[in-house]
Design an enzyme around this catalytic site. Sequence first.
Site, mmCIF file in Angstrom:
data_model
loop_
_atom_site.group_PDB
_atom_site.id
_atom_site.type_symbol
_atom_site.label_atom_id
_atom_site.label_comp_id
_atom_site.label_asym_id
_atom_site.label_seq_id
_atom_site.Cartn_x
_atom_site.Cartn_y
_atom_site.Cartn_z
ATOM 1 N N ASN A 128 0.865 -1.179 0.000
ATOM 2 C CA ASN A 128 0.000 0.000 0.000
ATOM 3 C C ASN A 128 0.901 1.229 0.000
ATOM 4 O O ASN A 128 1.488 1.574 1.016
ATOM 5 C CB ASN A 128 -0.891 -0.043 1.257
ATOM 6 C CG ASN A 128 -1.747 1.201 1.410
ATOM 7 O OD1 ASN A 128 -1.811 2.030 0.510
ATOM 8 N ND2 ASN A 128 -2.402 1.322 2.560
ATOM 9 N N TRP A 129 1.008 1.847 -1.176
ATOM 10 C CA TRP A 129 1.942 2.976 -1.310
ATOM 11 C C TRP A 129 1.390 4.256 -0.687
ATOM 12 O O TRP A 129 2.100 5.258 -0.623
ATOM 13 C CB TRP A 129 2.293 3.198 -2.787
ATOM 14 C CG TRP A 129 3.081 2.078 -3.416
ATOM 15 C CD1 TRP A 129 3.473 0.896 -2.802
ATOM 16 C CD2 TRP A 129 3.591 2.006 -4.752
ATOM 17 N NE1 TRP A 129 4.186 0.113 -3.679
ATOM 18 C CE2 TRP A 129 4.278 0.772 -4.891
ATOM 19 C CE3 TRP A 129 3.537 2.865 -5.856
ATOM 20 C CZ2 TRP A 129 4.893 0.384 -6.085
ATOM 21 C CZ3 TRP A 129 4.156 2.487 -7.048
ATOM 22 C CH2 TRP A 129 4.831 1.258 -7.150
ATOM 23 N N LYS A 130 0.141 4.245 -0.300
ATOM 24 C CA LYS A 130 -0.494 5.424 0.319
ATOM 25 C C LYS A 130 -0.249 6.677 -0.545
ATOM 26 O O LYS A 130 -0.151 6.572 -1.752
ATOM 27 C CB LYS A 130 -0.006 5.580 1.757
ATOM 28 C CG LYS A 130 -0.211 4.299 2.568
ATOM 29 C CD LYS A 130 -0.053 4.487 4.050
ATOM 30 C CE LYS A 130 -0.269 3.143 4.742
ATOM 31 N NZ LYS A 130 -0.161 3.217 6.193
ATOM 32 N N HIS A 146 -9.532 0.993 4.814
ATOM 33 C CA HIS A 146 -8.260 1.193 5.526
ATOM 34 C C HIS A 146 -8.502 2.104 6.730
ATOM 35 O O HIS A 146 -9.305 3.040 6.658
ATOM 36 C CB HIS A 146 -7.216 1.803 4.581
ATOM 37 C CG HIS A 146 -5.847 1.787 5.182
ATOM 38 N ND1 HIS A 146 -5.454 2.724 6.104
ATOM 39 C CD2 HIS A 146 -4.812 0.917 5.048
ATOM 40 C CE1 HIS A 146 -4.207 2.435 6.488
ATOM 41 N NE2 HIS A 146 -3.800 1.347 5.867
ATOM 42 N N GLU A 184 -6.945 4.483 7.886
ATOM 43 C CA GLU A 184 -6.748 5.916 7.637
ATOM 44 C C GLU A 184 -7.990 6.521 6.975
ATOM 45 O O GLU A 184 -8.351 7.667 7.239
ATOM 46 C CB GLU A 184 -5.484 6.126 6.776
ATOM 47 C CG GLU A 184 -4.223 5.878 7.604
ATOM 48 C CD GLU A 184 -3.021 5.366 6.832
ATOM 49 O OE1 GLU A 184 -2.992 5.460 5.594
ATOM 50 O OE2 GLU A 184 -2.093 4.841 7.495
ATOM 51 N N GLU A 200 -5.586 -5.285 10.405
ATOM 52 C CA GLU A 200 -4.541 -4.293 10.680
ATOM 53 C C GLU A 200 -4.852 -3.571 11.987
ATOM 54 O O GLU A 200 -5.656 -2.628 12.001
ATOM 55 C CB GLU A 200 -4.494 -3.254 9.552
ATOM 56 C CG GLU A 200 -4.202 -3.833 8.192
ATOM 57 C CD GLU A 200 -3.619 -2.793 7.247
ATOM 58 O OE1 GLU A 200 -2.464 -2.941 6.869
ATOM 59 O OE2 GLU A 200 -4.315 -1.815 6.931
ATOM 60 N N GLY A 257 2.249 1.948 10.920
ATOM 61 C CA GLY A 257 3.209 3.044 10.823
ATOM 62 C C GLY A 257 3.890 3.393 12.134
ATOM 63 O O GLY A 257 4.555 4.418 12.243
ATOM 64 N N SER A 286 3.233 -2.442 10.373
ATOM 65 C CA SER A 286 4.675 -2.486 10.610
ATOM 66 C C SER A 286 5.318 -3.826 10.279
ATOM 67 O O SER A 286 6.231 -4.270 10.975
ATOM 68 C CB SER A 286 4.996 -2.074 12.055
ATOM 69 O OG SER A 286 4.587 -0.737 12.281
ATOM 70 N N GLY A 343 2.766 -1.243 4.331
ATOM 71 C CA GLY A 343 2.806 0.189 4.058
ATOM 72 C C GLY A 343 4.237 0.640 3.839
ATOM 73 O O GLY A 343 4.811 0.453 2.760
ATOM 74 N N GLY A 344 4.830 1.215 4.861
ATOM 75 C CA GLY A 344 6.164 1.812 4.770
ATOM 76 C C GLY A 344 7.190 0.959 4.037
ATOM 77 O O GLY A 344 7.885 1.447 3.134
HETATM 78 P P1 PGA Z 1 2.726 0.071 7.756
HETATM 79 O O1 PGA Z 1 1.278 0.279 7.093
HETATM 80 O O2 PGA Z 1 3.285 -1.210 7.161
HETATM 81 O O3 PGA Z 1 3.505 1.282 7.362
HETATM 82 O O4 PGA Z 1 2.512 -0.057 9.219
HETATM 83 C C1 PGA Z 1 0.407 -0.787 6.892
HETATM 84 C C2 PGA Z 1 -0.864 -0.294 6.264
HETATM 85 O O5 PGA Z 1 -1.304 0.815 6.582
HETATM 86 O O6 PGA Z 1 -1.470 -0.998 5.442
#
Ligand code: PGA
Length: 250
Positions: free
Chosen positions: A9-11, A95, A97, A167, A173, A213, A234-235
């Site tokens: 997930n490149w956000k 998600h 967010e 998640e 994050g 994470s 994510g990251g």
């Molecule tokens: P993260 O994000 O790996 O940076 O914790 C995961 C996600 O939001 O899908």
Amino acid sequence: MRTQIVAGNWKMNCNLDESLHLLNELKLKDFSKAEVEVVIAPTFTNLYAVHQNLNDSSIKISSQNINENEEGAYTGEISPDMLKSVGVEYVIIGHSERRAIYNESDELLAKKATAALKHDLKIMFCIGEMLDQRKADKHFDVVKDQLEKGLFHLSASEMENVVIAYEPVWAIGTGETASPEQAQEIHEHIRNVLAKKYNQNIADQTSILYGGSVKPNNAKEIFAKKDVDGGLIGGASLDANSFAEIVMSF
Ligand code: PGA
């Protein structure tokens, strides 16, 4: 055997050049050794170009969001048909967010799920508890409630195109991850909830990804758990080497 998936997930990261650069780095990796479906989710503006540049790569494309309507006066929104027309195969729905920052409700997410499936888009449906809910030992109830409200209007056959991503919000994050045991117990719970609502077959077929994470140094032990079928990253998905290492953790 259910599909094992590692999705990046490149956000809201990577402009067009950066997206194509990251894609090109990923294309150099030999994912064929890992028996896992590799999915990347660039931002809307880069979906078309990334898809056009996949060439013979087996990487699949996901969007990070979708609008629940077919078309019309929804300024700034992206319809299911638009996504389908640029080569998108998956959509991430729910998600944390989107739930937290954009106030997306369970009811809205349920509509998005229906809209995606109507256009033959597969869904990665995200669920997960917040830190205070975990501390209060409510995490099992929270994810059950999110499943019931967001997904359980779907039929058993529609569920075949749904992947669930657990998640925990406190792990996204933050550098803090659920322990492999914590992930396993809640993934098993999710599978039991699916079995009760639908049937054991649907429960056994549904891929349940862990997100929060995930890094090269912890992916292997999390993915080793029997009800963890991959990860939503994510990251670490923004770095081709880290992402490839995670994929190869299977
Ligand atoms: P993260 O994000 O790996 O940076 O914790 C995961 C996600 O939001 O899908």
